[in-house]
Design a protein around this motif. Sequence first.
Motif, PDB file in Angstrom:
ATOM      1  N   CYS A 187       0.936  -1.079  -0.083  1.00  0.00           N
ATOM      2  CA  CYS A 187      -0.064   0.103   0.010  1.00  0.00           C
ATOM      3  C   CYS A 187       0.859   1.308  -0.002  1.00  0.00           C
ATOM      4  CB  CYS A 187      -0.918   0.129   1.349  1.00  0.00           C
ATOM      5  SG  CYS A 187      -2.310   1.082   1.252  1.00  0.00           S
ATOM      6  N   SER A 188       0.957   1.977  -0.933  1.00  0.00           N
ATOM      7  CA  SER A 188      -0.206   1.911  -1.944  1.00  0.00           C
ATOM      8  C   SER A 188       0.400   1.054  -3.283  1.00  0.00           C
ATOM      9  CB  SER A 188      -0.562   3.434  -2.640  1.00  0.00           C
ATOM     10  OG  SER A 188       0.388   3.746  -3.295  1.00  0.00           O
ATOM     11  N   SER A 237       3.162   3.985   1.677  1.00  0.00           N
ATOM     12  CA  SER A 237       2.658   4.332   3.017  1.00  0.00           C
ATOM     13  C   SER A 237       3.733   3.865   4.261  1.00  0.00           C
ATOM     14  CB  SER A 237       1.449   3.453   3.177  1.00  0.00           C
ATOM     15  OG  SER A 237       0.884   3.512   4.662  1.00  0.00           O
ATOM     16  N   CYS A 251      -1.657   5.728   4.284  1.00  0.00           N
ATOM     17  CA  CYS A 251      -2.451   5.572   3.100  1.00  0.00           C
ATOM     18  C   CYS A 251      -3.776   6.056   3.392  1.00  0.00           C
ATOM     19  CB  CYS A 251      -2.845   4.090   2.730  1.00  0.00           C
ATOM     20  SG  CYS A 251      -1.274   3.500   1.153  1.00  0.00           S
ATOM     21  N   THR A 255      -5.644   6.313  -1.670  1.00  0.00           N
ATOM     22  CA  THR A 255      -4.743   5.555  -2.231  1.00  0.00           C
ATOM     23  C   THR A 255      -4.527   4.207  -1.315  1.00  0.00           C
ATOM     24  OG1 THR A 255      -3.274   6.507  -0.340  1.00  0.00           O
ATOM     25  CG2 THR A 255      -3.167   7.696  -2.494  1.00  0.00           C
ATOM     26  N   HIS A 256      -5.430   3.761  -0.510  1.00  0.00           N
ATOM     27  CA  HIS A 256      -5.342   2.555   0.065  1.00  0.00           C
ATOM     28  C   HIS A 256      -5.678   1.528  -0.644  1.00  0.00           C
ATOM     29  CE1 HIS A 256      -5.913  -0.369   3.091  1.00  0.00           C
ATOM     30  NE2 HIS A 256      -7.098  -0.799   2.721  1.00  0.00           N
ATOM     31  N   ASN A 257      -5.006   0.355  -0.979  1.00  0.00           N
ATOM     32  CA  ASN A 257      -5.346  -0.799  -1.842  1.00  0.00           C
ATOM     33  C   ASN A 257      -5.976  -1.897  -0.887  1.00  0.00           C
ATOM     34  OD1 ASN A 257      -5.056  -3.166  -3.115  1.00  0.00           O
ATOM     35  ND2 ASN A 257      -2.843  -3.324  -2.913  1.00  0.00           N
ATOM     36  N   SER A 272      -8.413   2.328   5.467  1.00  0.00           N
ATOM     37  CA  SER A 272      -7.205   3.005   5.143  1.00  0.00           C
ATOM     38  C   SER A 272      -6.543   3.220   6.736  1.00  0.00           C
ATOM     39  CB  SER A 272      -7.084   4.074   4.520  1.00  0.00           C
ATOM     40  OG  SER A 272      -7.662   5.190   5.067  1.00  0.00           O
TER      41      SER A 272
END
Length: 336
Positions: A187-188, A237, A251, A255-257, A272
């Motif tokens: 992440c990210s 992150s 994150c 932008t969080h995965n 996130s």
Amino acid sequence: MVFSLKVILFLSLLLLPVLKSSQVTLNNNGYDGIVIAINPSVPEDEKLIQNIKEMVTEASAYLFHATKRRVYFRNVSILIPMTWKSKSEYLIPKQESYDQADVLVADPNLKYGDDPYTLQYGQCGDKGQYIHFTPNFLLTNNLPTYGPRGRVFVHEWAHLRWGVFDEYNVDQPFYISRRNTIEATRCSTHITGVNMVLHECKGGSCIERPCRRNPKTGLYEAKCTFIPNRSQTAKESIMFMQNLDSVTEFCTEKTHNKEAPNLQNKMCNHRSTWDVIMSSEDFQHLSPMTEINSPPRPTFSLLKSKQRVVCLVLDKSGSMYRYLTFMGPSINTIMT
């Protein structure tokens, strides 16, 4: 003479250890009351104290910018072991103790070795128990592996204070995305790199080759490693890889995965880290310090306990005597 069971229970309750309770408070954007305690088994080394101070000072500035000018470390107490013989001037602890410390400096844990870690028992958003650093981590140059120690401290502080989790996964370093591509657990996803198998690393150089795909799992072979490019533009992150120069933020929702099979997604229902942090009690009524670019430097207090003798005194007079009489002849006989 043997104590009665009731007396044993009574004395046991008196001697029970106090449950761990951090003394850290957040006042006007600054964290006060942080306690870093050095284990008595750690050999005396003034350099250790100096490196702790440098780590926290560096961490304070990094934390300030990572939280968008919201918080920093104002003052920290370092608890020195009584076993150290230095004649330096130390203050006497008031309530600070090793058992109640927020950060422990102690020998390596069998599971983690010299890797820093935070003991977390709770759920998403719950505070952790303590951060653990080893003397070797604090005294050795670990930049290639961990990055600057101040950044590592902020990574662990996020575990401890805000109950967020790691965004990498050693056991599952890759996954198949919704687009049917193999992605590194990170992440990210803006962090770029190559997937390689490393062989025969000697003298700082390694023989490497591209990873092969396992036809049974659809993922890369077991020895495959994601190697981030040293030159990055991604700022996130801190909970994935704080050692990358470009990484200075957590994150966010943007932008969080959410697909990554990491502990943050598992424990926090794919939220996130920044969302969890902003939901903590620290940030409920806190405004950014927009008027300054850098926080004040932390102040440090060096504490060292003196040898103490603890005596248990039983009073046979007055109300205590009536209590002892009620308890029976066994305790009465002890006191005569």
